[in-house]
Write a protein that holds these residues in place. Structure first.
Motif, PDB file in Angstrom:
ATOM      1  N   GLU A 113     -18.558  22.045   6.745  1.00  0.00           N
ATOM      2  CA  GLU A 113     -17.298  20.815   6.350  1.00  0.00           C
ATOM      3  C   GLU A 113     -17.198  19.543   5.581  1.00  0.00           C
ATOM      4  OE1 GLU A 113     -15.975  19.140  10.980  1.00  0.00           O
ATOM      5  OE2 GLU A 113     -14.996  21.346  10.521  1.00  0.00           O
ATOM      6  N   GLN A 114     -18.788  19.415   5.269  1.00  0.00           N
ATOM      7  CA  GLN A 114     -19.521  18.560   4.900  1.00  0.00           C
ATOM      8  C   GLN A 114     -19.149  18.486   3.154  1.00  0.00           C
ATOM      9  OE1 GLN A 114     -20.354  15.113   5.742  1.00  0.00           O
ATOM     10  NE2 GLN A 114     -20.632  14.293   3.482  1.00  0.00           N
ATOM     11  N   SER A 115     -20.431  19.735   3.161  1.00  0.00           N
ATOM     12  CA  SER A 115     -19.833  19.996   1.749  1.00  0.00           C
ATOM     13  C   SER A 115     -18.765  20.597   1.010  1.00  0.00           C
ATOM     14  CB  SER A 115     -20.872  21.301   1.624  1.00  0.00           C
ATOM     15  OG  SER A 115     -21.792  21.511   1.360  1.00  0.00           O
ATOM     16  N   ALA A 116     -17.472  20.919   2.197  1.00  0.00           N
ATOM     17  CA  ALA A 116     -15.798  20.597   1.665  1.00  0.00           C
ATOM     18  C   ALA A 116     -15.184  19.662   0.820  1.00  0.00           C
ATOM     19  CB  ALA A 116     -14.804  21.416   2.537  1.00  0.00           C
ATOM     20  N   LEU A 117     -16.245  18.439   1.758  1.00  0.00           N
ATOM     21  CA  LEU A 117     -15.505  17.271   1.556  1.00  0.00           C
ATOM     22  C   LEU A 117     -15.762  16.665   0.408  1.00  0.00           C
ATOM     23  CD1 LEU A 117     -15.158  15.282   5.281  1.00  0.00           C
ATOM     24  CD2 LEU A 117     -13.764  15.800   3.824  1.00  0.00           C
ATOM     25  N   LEU A 118     -18.063  16.911  -0.126  1.00  0.00           N
ATOM     26  CA  LEU A 118     -18.008  16.557  -0.913  1.00  0.00           C
ATOM     27  C   LEU A 118     -17.337  17.514  -2.311  1.00  0.00           C
ATOM     28  CD1 LEU A 118     -21.786  16.018  -0.092  1.00  0.00           C
ATOM     29  CD2 LEU A 118     -20.273  14.611  -0.299  1.00  0.00           C
ATOM     30  N   LYS A 119     -17.202  18.328  -2.342  1.00  0.00           N
ATOM     31  CA  LYS A 119     -16.169  19.074  -3.263  1.00  0.00           C
ATOM     32  C   LYS A 119     -15.023  19.014  -3.638  1.00  0.00           C
ATOM     33  CE  LYS A 119     -17.982  23.427  -3.021  1.00  0.00           C
ATOM     34  NZ  LYS A 119     -18.548  24.951  -3.141  1.00  0.00           N
ATOM     35  N   ALA A 120     -14.492  18.352  -2.856  1.00  0.00           N
ATOM     36  CA  ALA A 120     -12.470  17.726  -2.400  1.00  0.00           C
ATOM     37  C   ALA A 120     -12.889  16.150  -3.527  1.00  0.00           C
ATOM     38  CB  ALA A 120     -12.388  17.672  -1.458  1.00  0.00           C
ATOM     39  N   GLN A 121     -13.800  15.473  -2.854  1.00  0.00           N
ATOM     40  CA  GLN A 121     -14.456  14.372  -3.378  1.00  0.00           C
ATOM     41  C   GLN A 121     -14.113  14.005  -5.663  1.00  0.00           C
ATOM     42  OE1 GLN A 121     -17.271  12.701  -1.602  1.00  0.00           O
ATOM     43  NE2 GLN A 121     -15.430  11.801  -0.055  1.00  0.00           N
ATOM     44  N   GLU A 122     -14.824  15.117  -5.523  1.00  0.00           N
ATOM     45  CA  GLU A 122     -15.625  15.583  -6.937  1.00  0.00           C
ATOM     46  C   GLU A 122     -14.519  15.989  -7.530  1.00  0.00           C
ATOM     47  OE1 GLU A 122     -17.185  16.190 -10.979  1.00  0.00           O
ATOM     48  OE2 GLU A 122     -18.094  14.530  -8.277  1.00  0.00           O
ATOM     49  N   MET A 123     -13.337  16.509  -6.808  1.00  0.00           N
ATOM     50  CA  MET A 123     -13.146  17.612  -7.706  1.00  0.00           C
ATOM     51  C   MET A 123     -11.520  16.445  -8.067  1.00  0.00           C
ATOM     52  SD  MET A 123     -12.561  20.531  -5.434  1.00  0.00           S
ATOM     53  CE  MET A 123     -10.056  20.718  -6.055  1.00  0.00           C
ATOM     54  N   TYR A 124     -11.303  15.264  -7.139  1.00  0.00           N
ATOM     55  CA  TYR A 124     -10.382  14.084  -7.459  1.00  0.00           C
ATOM     56  C   TYR A 124     -11.084  13.531  -7.966  1.00  0.00           C
ATOM     57  CZ  TYR A 124      -7.451   9.669  -6.307  1.00  0.00           C
ATOM     58  OH  TYR A 124      -6.680   8.855  -6.315  1.00  0.00           O
ATOM     59  N   ARG A 125     -12.364  12.780  -8.066  1.00  0.00           N
ATOM     60  CA  ARG A 125     -13.069  12.116  -9.098  1.00  0.00           C
ATOM     61  C   ARG A 125     -12.800  12.608 -10.735  1.00  0.00           C
ATOM     62  NH1 ARG A 125     -16.933  10.635  -4.412  1.00  0.00           N
ATOM     63  NH2 ARG A 125     -16.797   9.107  -4.057  1.00  0.00           N
ATOM     64  N   SER A 126     -12.859  14.452 -10.718  1.00  0.00           N
ATOM     65  CA  SER A 126     -13.124  14.656 -12.419  1.00  0.00           C
ATOM     66  C   SER A 126     -11.678  14.762 -12.578  1.00  0.00           C
ATOM     67  CB  SER A 126     -14.280  15.847 -12.005  1.00  0.00           C
ATOM     68  OG  SER A 126     -13.433  16.273 -11.368  1.00  0.00           O
TER      69      SER A 126
ATOM     70  N   VAL B 189       0.595  -1.216   0.066  1.00  0.00           N
ATOM     71  CA  VAL B 189      -0.203  -0.442   0.398  1.00  0.00           C
ATOM     72  C   VAL B 189       1.063   1.226   0.349  1.00  0.00           C
ATOM     73  CG1 VAL B 189      -1.672   1.452   1.332  1.00  0.00           C
ATOM     74  CG2 VAL B 189      -2.265  -1.486   1.274  1.00  0.00           C
ATOM     75  N   GLU B 190       0.576   1.499  -0.705  1.00  0.00           N
ATOM     76  CA  GLU B 190       1.261   3.077  -0.890  1.00  0.00           C
ATOM     77  C   GLU B 190       0.010   3.936  -0.713  1.00  0.00           C
ATOM     78  OE1 GLU B 190       4.909   2.611  -4.480  1.00  0.00           O
ATOM     79  OE2 GLU B 190       3.215   3.864  -4.752  1.00  0.00           O
ATOM     80  N   THR B 191       0.609   5.684  -0.186  1.00  0.00           N
ATOM     81  CA  THR B 191      -0.014   6.909   0.347  1.00  0.00           C
ATOM     82  C   THR B 191       0.941   7.629  -0.245  1.00  0.00           C
ATOM     83  OG1 THR B 191       0.054   5.735   2.317  1.00  0.00           O
ATOM     84  CG2 THR B 191      -0.780   7.901   2.272  1.00  0.00           C
ATOM     85  N   LEU B 192      -0.223   8.574  -1.353  1.00  0.00           N
ATOM     86  CA  LEU B 192      -0.245   9.724  -1.576  1.00  0.00           C
ATOM     87  C   LEU B 192      -0.210  10.545  -1.127  1.00  0.00           C
ATOM     88  CD1 LEU B 192      -0.146   8.309  -6.123  1.00  0.00           C
ATOM     89  CD2 LEU B 192       2.124   9.175  -3.556  1.00  0.00           C
ATOM     90  N   SER B 193      -0.746  11.816  -1.231  1.00  0.00           N
ATOM     91  CA  SER B 193      -0.908  12.891   0.251  1.00  0.00           C
ATOM     92  C   SER B 193      -1.155  14.297  -1.104  1.00  0.00           C
ATOM     93  CB  SER B 193      -0.607  13.012   1.231  1.00  0.00           C
ATOM     94  OG  SER B 193      -1.240  14.065   2.348  1.00  0.00           O
ATOM     95  N   THR B 194      -2.097  14.978  -0.841  1.00  0.00           N
ATOM     96  CA  THR B 194      -2.019  16.666  -0.813  1.00  0.00           C
ATOM     97  C   THR B 194      -3.162  16.984  -0.069  1.00  0.00           C
ATOM     98  OG1 THR B 194      -1.698  18.092  -2.182  1.00  0.00           O
ATOM     99  CG2 THR B 194      -3.431  16.887  -2.932  1.00  0.00           C
ATOM    100  N   ILE B 195      -2.345  18.806   0.062  1.00  0.00           N
ATOM    101  CA  ILE B 195      -4.226  19.807   0.500  1.00  0.00           C
ATOM    102  C   ILE B 195      -4.597  20.444  -0.510  1.00  0.00           C
ATOM    103  CG2 ILE B 195      -4.374  21.349   2.206  1.00  0.00           C
ATOM    104  CD1 ILE B 195      -1.867  19.724   3.968  1.00  0.00           C
ATOM    105  N   VAL B 196      -5.949  20.889  -0.583  1.00  0.00           N
ATOM    106  CA  VAL B 196      -6.100  21.231  -1.501  1.00  0.00           C
ATOM    107  C   VAL B 196      -7.370  22.123  -0.629  1.00  0.00           C
ATOM    108  CG1 VAL B 196      -5.859  19.911  -3.386  1.00  0.00           C
ATOM    109  CG2 VAL B 196      -8.124  20.310  -2.339  1.00  0.00           C
ATOM    110  N   ASP B 197      -6.978  23.777  -0.769  1.00  0.00           N
ATOM    111  CA  ASP B 197      -8.137  25.176  -0.343  1.00  0.00           C
ATOM    112  C   ASP B 197      -9.665  24.036  -1.119  1.00  0.00           C
ATOM    113  OD1 ASP B 197      -6.580  25.218   1.215  1.00  0.00           O
ATOM    114  OD2 ASP B 197      -5.696  27.069  -0.370  1.00  0.00           O
ATOM    115  N   VAL B 198     -10.850  24.299  -0.392  1.00  0.00           N
ATOM    116  CA  VAL B 198     -11.942  24.189  -0.932  1.00  0.00           C
ATOM    117  C   VAL B 198     -12.806  25.298  -0.525  1.00  0.00           C
ATOM    118  CG1 VAL B 198     -14.006  22.651  -1.105  1.00  0.00           C
ATOM    119  CG2 VAL B 198     -11.370  21.597  -1.436  1.00  0.00           C
ATOM    120  N   VAL B 199     -13.259  26.097  -1.082  1.00  0.00           N
ATOM    121  CA  VAL B 199     -14.254  26.989  -0.720  1.00  0.00           C
ATOM    122  C   VAL B 199     -16.124  26.276  -0.519  1.00  0.00           C
ATOM    123  CG1 VAL B 199     -15.920  29.045  -0.875  1.00  0.00           C
ATOM    124  CG2 VAL B 199     -13.403  28.809  -1.564  1.00  0.00           C
ATOM    125  N   ALA B 200     -16.590  26.532   0.294  1.00  0.00           N
ATOM    126  CA  ALA B 200     -18.339  25.538   1.324  1.00  0.00           C
ATOM    127  C   ALA B 200     -18.387  26.697   2.565  1.00  0.00           C
ATOM    128  CB  ALA B 200     -17.643  24.153   0.969  1.00  0.00           C
TER     129      ALA B 200
END
Length: 65
Positions: free
Chosen positions: A33-46, A19-30
């Motif tokens: 917290e729940q909306s920010a998580l959903l936006k970050a997930q969508e940003m990653y998936r797209s 298992v390799e772990t990669l990590s980054t931090i992104v700024d999300v305006v929301a």
């Protein structure tokens, strides 16, 4: 019995998960917290957020029996 035959009989197959772990931090305006998580997930998936080898944090090895 010679050493080669003895070692062959004792050889086993193991399943090892790598298992390799990669990590980054992104700024999300929301609004919250729940909306920010959903936006970050969508940003990653797209693929608006892509992790690269430079984002590497750790490697773990897990054995399954």
């Amino acid at each position: 019995m010679n050493i080669i035959e003895k070692n062959e009989k004792s050889a086993q197959t193991f399943q090892i998960e790598i298992v390799e772990t990669l990590s980054t931090i992104v700024d999300v305006v929301a609004e919250d917290e729940q909306s920010a998580l959903l936006k970050a997930q969508e940003m990653y998936r797209s693929e608006k957020v892509v992790l690269y080898p430079d984002d590497f944090i750790d490697t773990k090895f897990n054995i399954f029996q």
